[in-house]
Structure formats: structure tokens, C-alpha cells
Design a protein around this motif. Structure first.
Motif, PDB file in Angstrom:
ATOM      1  N   GLY A  48       0.797  -1.215   0.000  1.00 56.23           N
ATOM      2  CA  GLY A  48       0.000   0.000   0.000  1.00 56.23           C
ATOM      3  C   GLY A  48       0.831   1.269   0.000  1.00 56.23           C
ATOM      4  N   SER A  49       2.146   1.151   0.204  1.00 56.72           N
ATOM      5  CA  SER A  49       3.018   2.322   0.250  1.00 56.72           C
ATOM      6  C   SER A  49       3.319   2.839  -1.155  1.00 56.72           C
ATOM      7  N   ASP A  50       3.552   4.170  -1.259  1.00 60.40           N
ATOM      8  CA  ASP A  50       4.004   4.735  -2.527  1.00 60.40           C
ATOM      9  C   ASP A  50       5.511   4.974  -2.513  1.00 60.40           C
ATOM     10  N   LEU A  51       6.193   4.561  -1.447  1.00 62.97           N
ATOM     11  CA  LEU A  51       7.646   4.621  -1.359  1.00 62.97           C
ATOM     12  C   LEU A  51       8.218   3.241  -1.636  1.00 62.97           C
ATOM     13  N   ARG A  52       9.452   3.185  -2.148  1.00 60.40           N
ATOM     14  CA  ARG A  52      10.022   1.915  -2.580  1.00 60.40           C
ATOM     15  C   ARG A  52      11.322   1.601  -1.838  1.00 60.40           C
TER      16      ARG A  52
ATOM     17  N   GLY B 207     -11.052  -4.093  -2.087  1.00 59.45           N
ATOM     18  CA  GLY B 207     -11.999  -3.995  -0.989  1.00 59.45           C
ATOM     19  C   GLY B 207     -11.601  -3.023   0.099  1.00 59.45           C
ATOM     20  N   PRO B 208     -11.690  -3.456   1.373  1.00 59.52           N
ATOM     21  CA  PRO B 208     -11.410  -2.544   2.493  1.00 59.52           C
ATOM     22  C   PRO B 208      -9.965  -2.081   2.557  1.00 59.52           C
ATOM     23  N   VAL B 209      -9.053  -2.786   1.889  1.00 60.89           N
ATOM     24  CA  VAL B 209      -7.647  -2.361   1.899  1.00 60.89           C
ATOM     25  C   VAL B 209      -7.489  -1.027   1.171  1.00 60.89           C
ATOM     26  N   VAL B 210      -8.236  -0.833   0.099  1.00 63.77           N
ATOM     27  CA  VAL B 210      -8.130   0.396  -0.680  1.00 63.77           C
ATOM     28  C   VAL B 210      -8.528   1.616   0.155  1.00 63.77           C
ATOM     29  N   ASP B 211      -9.500   1.431   1.067  1.00 62.28           N
ATOM     30  CA  ASP B 211     -10.007   2.550   1.875  1.00 62.28           C
ATOM     31  C   ASP B 211      -9.176   2.825   3.115  1.00 62.28           C
ATOM     32  N   SER B 212      -8.150   2.004   3.377  1.00 62.66           N
ATOM     33  CA  SER B 212      -7.333   2.207   4.570  1.00 62.66           C
ATOM     34  C   SER B 212      -6.538   3.510   4.482  1.00 62.66           C
ATOM     35  N   PRO B 213      -6.432   4.262   5.586  1.00 66.24           N
ATOM     36  CA  PRO B 213      -5.578   5.457   5.590  1.00 66.24           C
ATOM     37  C   PRO B 213      -4.109   5.145   5.322  1.00 66.24           C
ATOM     38  N   LEU B 214      -3.712   3.871   5.474  1.00 62.90           N
ATOM     39  CA  LEU B 214      -2.325   3.493   5.209  1.00 62.90           C
ATOM     40  C   LEU B 214      -2.061   3.267   3.725  1.00 62.90           C
ATOM     41  N   THR B 215      -3.101   3.108   2.924  1.00 62.29           N
ATOM     42  CA  THR B 215      -2.928   2.840   1.499  1.00 62.29           C
ATOM     43  C   THR B 215      -2.711   4.151   0.749  1.00 62.29           C
ATOM     44  N   GLN B 216      -1.484   4.330   0.292  1.00 60.08           N
ATOM     45  CA  GLN B 216      -1.130   5.514  -0.481  1.00 60.08           C
ATOM     46  C   GLN B 216      -1.201   5.264  -1.978  1.00 60.08           C
ATOM     47  N   ARG B 217      -1.082   3.988  -2.377  1.00 58.64           N
ATOM     48  CA  ARG B 217      -1.158   3.613  -3.787  1.00 58.64           C
ATOM     49  C   ARG B 217      -1.758   2.210  -3.878  1.00 58.64           C
ATOM     50  N   ALA B 218      -2.865   2.094  -4.584  1.00 55.76           N
ATOM     51  CA  ALA B 218      -3.569   0.810  -4.665  1.00 55.76           C
ATOM     52  C   ALA B 218      -2.943  -0.138  -5.678  1.00 55.76           C
ATOM     53  N   THR B 219      -2.251   0.391  -6.681  1.00 59.04           N
ATOM     54  CA  THR B 219      -1.575  -0.449  -7.678  1.00 59.04           C
ATOM     55  C   THR B 219      -0.100  -0.535  -7.313  1.00 59.04           C
ATOM     56  N   GLN B 220       0.398  -1.736  -7.147  1.00 53.48           N
ATOM     57  CA  GLN B 220       1.757  -1.956  -6.661  1.00 53.48           C
ATOM     58  C   GLN B 220       2.558  -2.770  -7.677  1.00 53.48           C
ATOM     59  N   ALA B 221       3.825  -2.412  -7.860  1.00 53.90           N
ATOM     60  CA  ALA B 221       4.703  -3.140  -8.780  1.00 53.90           C
ATOM     61  C   ALA B 221       5.959  -3.587  -8.050  1.00 53.90           C
ATOM     62  N   THR B 222       6.385  -4.799  -8.311  1.00 52.39           N
ATOM     63  CA  THR B 222       7.652  -5.308  -7.798  1.00 52.39           C
ATOM     64  C   THR B 222       8.424  -5.933  -8.943  1.00 52.39           C
ATOM     65  N   ALA B 223       9.726  -5.996  -8.808  1.00 55.70           N
ATOM     66  CA  ALA B 223      10.576  -6.634  -9.815  1.00 55.70           C
ATOM     67  C   ALA B 223      11.749  -7.289  -9.108  1.00 55.70           C
ATOM     68  N   GLY B 224      12.257  -8.352  -9.705  1.00 54.64           N
ATOM     69  CA  GLY B 224      13.364  -9.055  -9.076  1.00 54.64           C
ATOM     70  C   GLY B 224      14.189  -9.848 -10.072  1.00 54.64           C
ATOM     71  N   ALA B 225      15.397 -10.165  -9.678  1.00 51.53           N
ATOM     72  CA  ALA B 225      16.297 -10.986 -10.478  1.00 51.53           C
ATOM     73  C   ALA B 225      17.226 -11.709  -9.525  1.00 51.53           C
ATOM     74  N   GLY B 226      17.732 -12.858  -9.959  1.00 48.93           N
ATOM     75  CA  GLY B 226      18.623 -13.588  -9.087  1.00 48.93           C
ATOM     76  C   GLY B 226      19.289 -14.757  -9.778  1.00 48.93           C
ATOM     77  N   PHE B 227      20.121 -15.448  -9.014  1.00 49.93           N
ATOM     78  CA  PHE B 227      20.802 -16.640  -9.531  1.00 49.93           C
ATOM     79  C   PHE B 227      20.915 -17.655  -8.397  1.00 49.93           C
ATOM     80  N   ALA B 228      21.062 -18.906  -8.779  1.00 47.62           N
ATOM     81  CA  ALA B 228      21.209 -19.977  -7.805  1.00 47.62           C
ATOM     82  C   ALA B 228      22.211 -20.996  -8.306  1.00 47.62           C
ATOM     83  N   TRP B 229      22.923 -21.592  -7.363  1.00 51.92           N
ATOM     84  CA  TRP B 229      23.841 -22.689  -7.640  1.00 51.92           C
ATOM     85  C   TRP B 229      23.286 -23.937  -6.972  1.00 51.92           C
ATOM     86  N   ARG B 230      23.062 -24.972  -7.751  1.00 47.43           N
ATOM     87  CA  ARG B 230      22.445 -26.196  -7.236  1.00 47.43           C
ATOM     88  C   ARG B 230      23.499 -27.243  -6.880  1.00 47.43           C
ATOM     89  N   PHE B 231      23.181 -28.029  -5.884  1.00 50.23           N
ATOM     90  CA  PHE B 231      24.101 -29.100  -5.478  1.00 50.23           C
ATOM     91  C   PHE B 231      23.300 -30.326  -5.044  1.00 50.23           C
TER      92      PHE B 231
END
Length: 277
Positions: free
Chosen positions: A56-60, A253-277
């Protein structure tokens, strides 16, 4: 702005899918069938994420976190679903046990640590109540009607009675092979939470309202969010795997109306690597 950032971060994925010749996609050979799984296996790696400071935050925030996955027979320990040894693994974060293990159906029970939420993680939470840390139990089932499709549902609950509440989620995913070593996964999910979960994450008590100047709010039970996600994963060889992906969600729903919700549409992105054994 977050939607635009999401499109920018996923542009390489979309371009990769668009540039792949249709005829070539149709002729891609499936990956070789894996041999018998060893009784013990695992993976370690790093993951970079860009996400909202809280739901719900508009800060990242940007975080770099290590990850590990260990499996002994039907039992596993994992910090993230991305650190797996095979494409078709369904991983429970925390400590997990497979109750049903079939080619088309998996039922899992898991326990994981929920760190809660501290007010210092974001200026938008100043003077509010902390969300207490707890241990959550999760029961999940994944049905795979075909090689490419997966349907899943899960239920998790605070088992220490720290007012963490319960969360129910539903999901569907489709995998597209981009080659013998790469795959594109796209999916959608929907989640519902009970009153205790909602109040802890999106509510404001009268005492916190008096301290912070925000209005008191009791959201009640209801739908929490729906999301779309995409990820490209490539197995460089038998040991190394890399991935990049993103998620676009909409609070409901009720999350959108919360005073803590500054932005209802949220985006995340990620990248990574793994070494298997």
C-alpha cells in the motif's frame, strides 16, 4: 509511475517472447526428462528485489538477500520459491513437508517465520502500532492438469495467537518453453484475509490514531489483492540457474479505503541466480 516502471523492467521479457519465431516456438523440444531425484539436494544464491516499503506504500525499497533451499525426501527448508533445483518444484517457504506427492497433485504443509512489520520501515507508518512477529502454518495444494498448467490454493494462519490472522490465496499459472534451457511463466493470483490479518496490516487502533493524527480504521475481513506476474528462468547448466521477473498487483476492498494505502496499484521486480548441489 509504478505501472510504468513495471513495464520498463519487464520489457526485456516481452521482447524476448515477441522476437522468438512462432515456428521455432512450436518446434522447441521439451527438456530431457530428469532422472531419479537424489534423497538430498539443495540450492543457494542471491536475489535482488525492488518493491514497495510495505503493501500500500508509494515509497520503494531495494533489497539484496541470500537464499537457500534444502530437501531431504519429502521435507524441505527454503527462504524463497525461486531457489529450487527443478522447474517443476513447488516450494513452501520455511520448513515444509509434502503430504501428497504425485505427478499431477502436490499437497504441502509448512511452517515459516513471519517477521511482522515495524513502523520504522517507512515514514508512512510513523506513530502507528507494530505488527508482531509470529510463526505461520500454511497448507497448500497444487493441481497440474497438464504439463504447462498449474492451479493452486493455500491457507495460512498465525499459530502463536499474536493477532496475525489467516490468509487464503488462489492462483493459476502457465509455462511457455522458450528453449531446452529457458521457460517463461505467467500467472494470476487472488487473496482473501480475515479480520485479524486485515486489522494488523491495514487497520488503525484508536490509540494509534490519537498518536499519529490518522483516523481510526477497522477494515474487517475481505479480499486483499489480485496480481499478475511473469518470470523468465534459464538453466545455464546442471548447476547454475538465473531468473528475472515482476509482479503487478491491485489492492482490493477494504484495503483500498485504509488510511495506510497511499497507492492501490503496486509493482515489484526481481532478479537472481542460484547454484544447485
Amino acid at each position: 509511475m509504478q505501472a510504468a516502471m513495471f513495464r520498463i523492467l519487464l520489457a526485456p521479457l516481452l521482447a524476448l517472447g515477441a522476437a522468438w519465431p512462432p515456428a521455432a516456438r512450436a518446434q522447441v523440444e521439451p527438456p530431457p526428462l530428469p532422472g531419479p531425484r537424489p534423497n538430498f539436494e539443495g540450492a543457494i544464491g542471491l536475489q535482488l528485489n525492488a518493491s514497495p516499503q510495505y503493501q500500500g506504500s508509494d515509497l520503494r525499497k531495494v533489497s539484496l538477500t541470500p537464499g537457500i533451499y534444502l530437501r531431504w525426501g519429502r521435507f524441505s527448508v527454503a527462504t524463497s520459491g525461486n531457489f529450487v533445483t527443478r522447474h517443476d518444484d513447488e516450494v513452501v517457504r520455511g520448513v515444509g513437508a509434502e503430504l501428497v506427492q504425485r505427478d499431477d497433485l502436490r499437497v504441502q504443509l509448512g511452517l515459516r517465520y513471519d517477521p511482522g512489520r515495524k513502523t520504522h520501515v517507512s515514514a508512512g507508518l510513523g506513530q502507528l502500532d507494530n505488527v508482531r512477529s509470529t510463526v505461520r502454518a500454511r497448507l497448500s495444494a497444487v493441481w497440474q492438469p497438464s504439463h504447462d498448467w498449474r492451479l493452486g490454493a493455500g491457507w495460512s494462519n498465525d499459530i502463536l495467537g499474536r493477532k496475525g490472522g489467516a490468509l487464503v490465496d488462489f492462483g493459476v499459472a502457465r509455462e511457455f518453453r522458450l528453449g531446452r534451457r529457458s521457460a517463461l511463466s505467467v500467472g494470476a493470483s487472488l487473496s482473501w484475509a480475515d479480520e485479524r490479518y486485515m486489522f494488523g496490516r491495514f487497520g488503525i487502533s484508536p490509540e494509534a490514531a490519537a498518536r499519529s493524527g490518522k483516523p481510526a480504521y477497522d477494515p474487517g475481513a475481505g479480499w486483499r489483492d489480485m496480481a499478475l506476474n511473469a518470470q523468465v528462468r534459464t538453466d545455464i547448466d546442471r548447476r547454475w540457474s538465473v531468473w528475472v521477473g515482476g509482479n503487478l498487483s491491485r489492492l482490493l476492498g477494504p484495503v483500498v479505503d485504509s488510511p495506510l494505502t497511499q497507492r492501490a496499484t503496486q509493482a515489484t521486480a526481481g532478479a537472481g541466480f542460484a547454484w544447485r548441489f
